[in-house]
Design a protein around this motif. Structure first.
Motif, PDB file in Angstrom:
ATOM      1  N   GLY A  28       4.374   4.428   2.747  1.00 11.44           N
ATOM      2  CA  GLY A  28       4.092   3.068   2.317  1.00 11.44           C
ATOM      3  C   GLY A  28       5.336   2.318   1.912  1.00 11.44           C
ATOM      4  O   GLY A  28       6.467   2.730   2.179  1.00 11.44           O
ATOM      5  N   LYS A  29       5.121   1.192   1.226  1.00  3.91           N
ATOM      6  CA  LYS A  29       6.208   0.285   0.886  1.00  3.91           C
ATOM      7  C   LYS A  29       6.994   0.777  -0.325  1.00  3.91           C
ATOM      8  O   LYS A  29       6.414   1.157  -1.348  1.00  3.91           O
ATOM      9  CB  LYS A  29       5.640  -1.108   0.601  1.00  3.91           C
ATOM     10  CG  LYS A  29       6.702  -2.150   0.312  1.00  3.91           C
ATOM     11  CD  LYS A  29       6.067  -3.507   0.033  1.00  3.91           C
ATOM     12  CE  LYS A  29       7.144  -4.545  -0.266  1.00  3.91           C
ATOM     13  NZ  LYS A  29       6.568  -5.862  -0.585  1.00  3.91           N
ATOM     14  N   ASP A  30       8.329   0.747  -0.204  1.00  3.76           N
ATOM     15  CA  ASP A  30       9.240   1.042  -1.314  1.00  3.76           C
ATOM     16  C   ASP A  30       8.941   2.381  -1.983  1.00  3.76           C
ATOM     17  O   ASP A  30       8.919   2.500  -3.214  1.00  3.76           O
ATOM     18  CB  ASP A  30       9.184  -0.074  -2.366  1.00  3.76           C
ATOM     19  CG  ASP A  30       9.603  -1.420  -1.822  1.00  3.76           C
ATOM     20  OD1 ASP A  30      10.475  -1.456  -0.941  1.00  3.76           O
ATOM     21  OD2 ASP A  30       9.037  -2.440  -2.277  1.00  3.76           O
ATOM     22  N   VAL A  31       8.703   3.408  -1.181  1.00  4.79           N
ATOM     23  CA  VAL A  31       8.424   4.723  -1.755  1.00  4.79           C
ATOM     24  C   VAL A  31       9.703   5.515  -2.013  1.00  4.79           C
ATOM     25  O   VAL A  31       9.672   6.523  -2.724  1.00  4.79           O
ATOM     26  CB  VAL A  31       7.481   5.536  -0.845  1.00  4.79           C
ATOM     27  CG1 VAL A  31       6.127   4.867  -0.763  1.00  4.79           C
ATOM     28  CG2 VAL A  31       8.076   5.720   0.544  1.00  4.79           C
ATOM     29  N   LYS A  32      10.815   5.072  -1.437  1.00  7.45           N
ATOM     30  CA  LYS A  32      12.070   5.770  -1.659  1.00  7.45           C
ATOM     31  C   LYS A  32      12.662   5.357  -3.003  1.00  7.45           C
ATOM     32  O   LYS A  32      12.843   4.174  -3.274  1.00  7.45           O
ATOM     33  CB  LYS A  32      13.059   5.455  -0.533  1.00  7.45           C
ATOM     34  CG  LYS A  32      12.663   6.039   0.837  1.00  7.45           C
ATOM     35  CD  LYS A  32      12.802   7.555   0.816  1.00  7.45           C
ATOM     36  CE  LYS A  32      12.477   8.134   2.197  1.00  7.45           C
ATOM     37  NZ  LYS A  32      13.493   7.748   3.194  1.00  7.45           N
ATOM     38  N   LEU A  91       0.848  -1.186   0.000  1.00  3.12           N
ATOM     39  CA  LEU A  91       0.000   0.000   0.000  1.00  3.12           C
ATOM     40  C   LEU A  91       0.887   1.240   0.000  1.00  3.12           C
ATOM     41  O   LEU A  91       1.942   1.257   0.640  1.00  3.12           O
ATOM     42  CB  LEU A  91      -0.917   0.010   1.223  1.00  3.12           C
ATOM     43  CG  LEU A  91      -1.930  -1.137   1.333  1.00  3.12           C
ATOM     44  CD1 LEU A  91      -2.645  -1.080   2.669  1.00  3.12           C
ATOM     45  CD2 LEU A  91      -2.939  -1.082   0.205  1.00  3.12           C
ATOM     46  N   ARG A  92       0.416   2.290  -0.697  1.00  4.77           N
ATOM     47  CA  ARG A  92       1.152   3.544  -0.753  1.00  4.77           C
ATOM     48  C   ARG A  92       0.190   4.713  -0.679  1.00  4.77           C
ATOM     49  O   ARG A  92      -0.991   4.585  -1.028  1.00  4.77           O
ATOM     50  CB  ARG A  92       1.969   3.650  -2.049  1.00  4.77           C
ATOM     51  CG  ARG A  92       3.129   2.670  -2.166  1.00  4.77           C
ATOM     52  CD  ARG A  92       3.693   2.662  -3.570  1.00  4.77           C
ATOM     53  NE  ARG A  92       4.828   1.753  -3.700  1.00  4.77           N
ATOM     54  CZ  ARG A  92       5.326   1.349  -4.857  1.00  4.77           C
ATOM     55  NH1 ARG A  92       4.792   1.775  -5.998  1.00  4.77           N
ATOM     56  NH2 ARG A  92       6.364   0.534  -4.893  1.00  4.77           N
ATOM     57  N   ALA A  93       0.723   5.858  -0.256  1.00  5.73           N
ATOM     58  CA  ALA A  93      -0.054   7.096  -0.239  1.00  5.73           C
ATOM     59  C   ALA A  93       0.807   8.219  -0.806  1.00  5.73           C
ATOM     60  O   ALA A  93       1.989   8.322  -0.471  1.00  5.73           O
ATOM     61  CB  ALA A  93      -0.509   7.440   1.174  1.00  5.73           C
ATOM     62  N   THR A  94       0.210   9.024  -1.662  1.00  5.84           N
ATOM     63  CA  THR A  94       0.931  10.147  -2.261  1.00  5.84           C
ATOM     64  C   THR A  94       0.444  11.462  -1.668  1.00  5.84           C
ATOM     65  O   THR A  94      -0.603  11.515  -1.016  1.00  5.84           O
ATOM     66  CB  THR A  94       0.720  10.203  -3.786  1.00  5.84           C
ATOM     67  OG1 THR A  94      -0.613  10.697  -4.055  1.00  5.84           O
ATOM     68  CG2 THR A  94       0.893   8.835  -4.426  1.00  5.84           C
ATOM     69  N   ASP A  95       1.197  12.511  -1.954  1.00  2.31           N
ATOM     70  CA  ASP A  95       0.706  13.846  -1.647  1.00  2.31           C
ATOM     71  C   ASP A  95      -0.054  14.378  -2.860  1.00  2.31           C
ATOM     72  O   ASP A  95      -0.258  13.656  -3.849  1.00  2.31           O
ATOM     73  CB  ASP A  95       1.860  14.771  -1.242  1.00  2.31           C
ATOM     74  CG  ASP A  95       2.927  14.895  -2.321  1.00  2.31           C
ATOM     75  OD1 ASP A  95       2.625  14.588  -3.503  1.00  2.31           O
ATOM     76  OD2 ASP A  95       4.057  15.283  -1.987  1.00  2.31           O
ATOM     77  N   ALA A  96      -0.450  15.656  -2.821  1.00  3.25           N
ATOM     78  CA  ALA A  96      -1.260  16.220  -3.899  1.00  3.25           C
ATOM     79  C   ALA A  96      -0.496  16.350  -5.204  1.00  3.25           C
ATOM     80  O   ALA A  96      -1.103  16.469  -6.276  1.00  3.25           O
ATOM     81  CB  ALA A  96      -1.805  17.582  -3.476  1.00  3.25           C
ATOM     82  N   GLU A  97       0.833  16.320  -5.164  1.00  7.63           N
ATOM     83  CA  GLU A  97       1.642  16.436  -6.373  1.00  7.63           C
ATOM     84  C   GLU A  97       1.964  15.070  -6.985  1.00  7.63           C
ATOM     85  O   GLU A  97       2.619  14.995  -8.026  1.00  7.63           O
ATOM     86  CB  GLU A  97       2.951  17.167  -6.073  1.00  7.63           C
ATOM     87  CG  GLU A  97       2.792  18.668  -5.896  1.00  7.63           C
ATOM     88  CD  GLU A  97       2.056  19.012  -4.611  1.00  7.63           C
ATOM     89  OE1 GLU A  97       2.376  18.386  -3.560  1.00  7.63           O
ATOM     90  OE2 GLU A  97       1.170  19.884  -4.642  1.00  7.63           O
ATOM     91  N   GLY A  98       1.589  13.995  -6.338  1.00 12.76           N
ATOM     92  CA  GLY A  98       1.825  12.673  -6.879  1.00 12.76           C
ATOM     93  C   GLY A  98       3.082  12.012  -6.374  1.00 12.76           C
ATOM     94  O   GLY A  98       3.467  10.954  -6.886  1.00 12.76           O
ATOM     95  N   THR A  99       3.719  12.578  -5.376  1.00 12.08           N
ATOM     96  CA  THR A  99       4.913  11.972  -4.788  1.00 12.08           C
ATOM     97  C   THR A  99       4.497  10.939  -3.752  1.00 12.08           C
ATOM     98  O   THR A  99       3.765  11.267  -2.809  1.00 12.08           O
ATOM     99  CB  THR A  99       5.810  13.027  -4.135  1.00 12.08           C
ATOM    100  OG1 THR A  99       6.168  14.002  -5.120  1.00 12.08           O
ATOM    101  CG2 THR A  99       7.067  12.397  -3.577  1.00 12.08           C
TER     102      THR A  99
END
Length: 312
Positions: free
Chosen positions: A138-142, A126-134
């Protein structure tokens, strides 16, 4: 003189009497042969009619079997997606709760995501972004040089520019970290004033859908195919080598295309033009409220094999 006249009169009569049995025998032979021909023709017609009726029986039976398989598989797919969507809803509510309390705390949201992920072995994460799409939580977001950028993804654009509401199911993508195909499911989350704040998403492993398909006996030459609304392939079993077996491949038969355009939710279709060149009958279902179609097919040579034995 009189005797001669009588003798000449009786001779043709005797000859006629001698010829009559031969004609009757000939007529009898003709009628007998004709009767035999008609009897054989009648028997052939009865046999052919029985064979045709038997052939339709096998065809009708395979339509029932494939329709039942498709209905059961549809229910299982819907249930799997519902479970993942429930997790996305919880993640959406958690992100919106933290926004109402002054802002998202990265550690808290990461911990929440980790707890949800442990209950979903079929998702890549699962992942969550900010309003700019970054992708910040969550997992492996780096990613190299910073966070993973999802701003160009189909599902993010649907929320950021199109104002899509509810669950969004995008086309399959190849996850670079695991080299696995996954189906993207996502929801938007918003600020207390309704402004778009970002997206929460999950990647459903395509392999988990393929594993579900293996549980249905469609024969050695049968096929189970799940496609996106744009006809792009999501998953199929058994796999087909080459480009036709890869997620996203959208070349389909004319019969399937016509069925898509018809808008029918449930149907059967027969086609010769399959990716592996095998003639099949398919049961077709359009998954309710989801951009997906399902087709379960069985090969003609296999479902008519018993009939061929009967005909022989």
């Amino acid at each position: 003189m009189v005797c001669y006249f009588v003798a000449n009169i009786t001779r043709p009569a005797e000859a006629l009497q001698q010829r009559m049995p031969q004609r009757q025998i000939g007529n009898l032979r003709v009628w007998t042969a004709t009767a035999i021909v008609f009897a054989n023709l009648l028997a052939w017609l009865v046999g052919a009619s029985a064979l045709l009726e038997s052939r339709e029986h096998y065809r009708a039976r395979v339509e029932i079997v494939t329709a039942n398989y498709a209905e059961i598989l549809e229910a299982r797919i819907l249930e799997k997606i519902r479970v993942i969507d429930d997790a996305l809803l919880r993640l959406q509510w958690e992100a919106e709760r933290e926004l109402r309390q002054g802002g998202i705390e990265g550690g808290d949201l990461d911990a929440f995501i980790e707890r949800q992920t442990t209950q979903l072995p079929e998702v890549l994460g699962l992942r969550a972004t900010d309003a700019e799409g970054t992708a910040r939580w969550g997992k492996d977001v780096k990613a190299a040089g910073g966070f993973l950028d999802l701003s160009g993804r189909e599902h993010f654009q649907a929320f950021a520019t199109g104002g899509h509401e509810g669950l969004y199911i995008a086309k399959p993508f190849l996850d670079k970290s695991t080299q696995q195909w996954a189906l993207a499911l996502a929801r938007a989350y918003r600020h207390p004033d309704g402004r778009f704040a970002g997206m929460v998403g999950a990647g459903l492993r395509v392999s988990s859908l393929t594993a579900m398909m293996q549980n249905f006996d469609v024969g050695r030459a049968g096929s189970v195919v799940l496609r996106h609304a744009d006809t792009g392939l999501i998953a199929r079993y058994p796999p087909v080598p080459g480009e036709a077996g890869l997620p996203g491949h959208s070349k389909v038969s004319a019969e399937f295309k016509a069925l898509i355009e018809s808008g029918k939710p449930v149907a059967h279709f027969h086609t010769l033009n399959t990716p592996d060149g095998i003639e099949r009958i398919y049961a077709f279902r359009r998954l309710p409220a989801l951009p997906m179609t399902l087709a379960v097919g069985m090969a003609r040579d296999e479902y008519l094999a018993p009939w061929h034995a009967e005909a022989l």
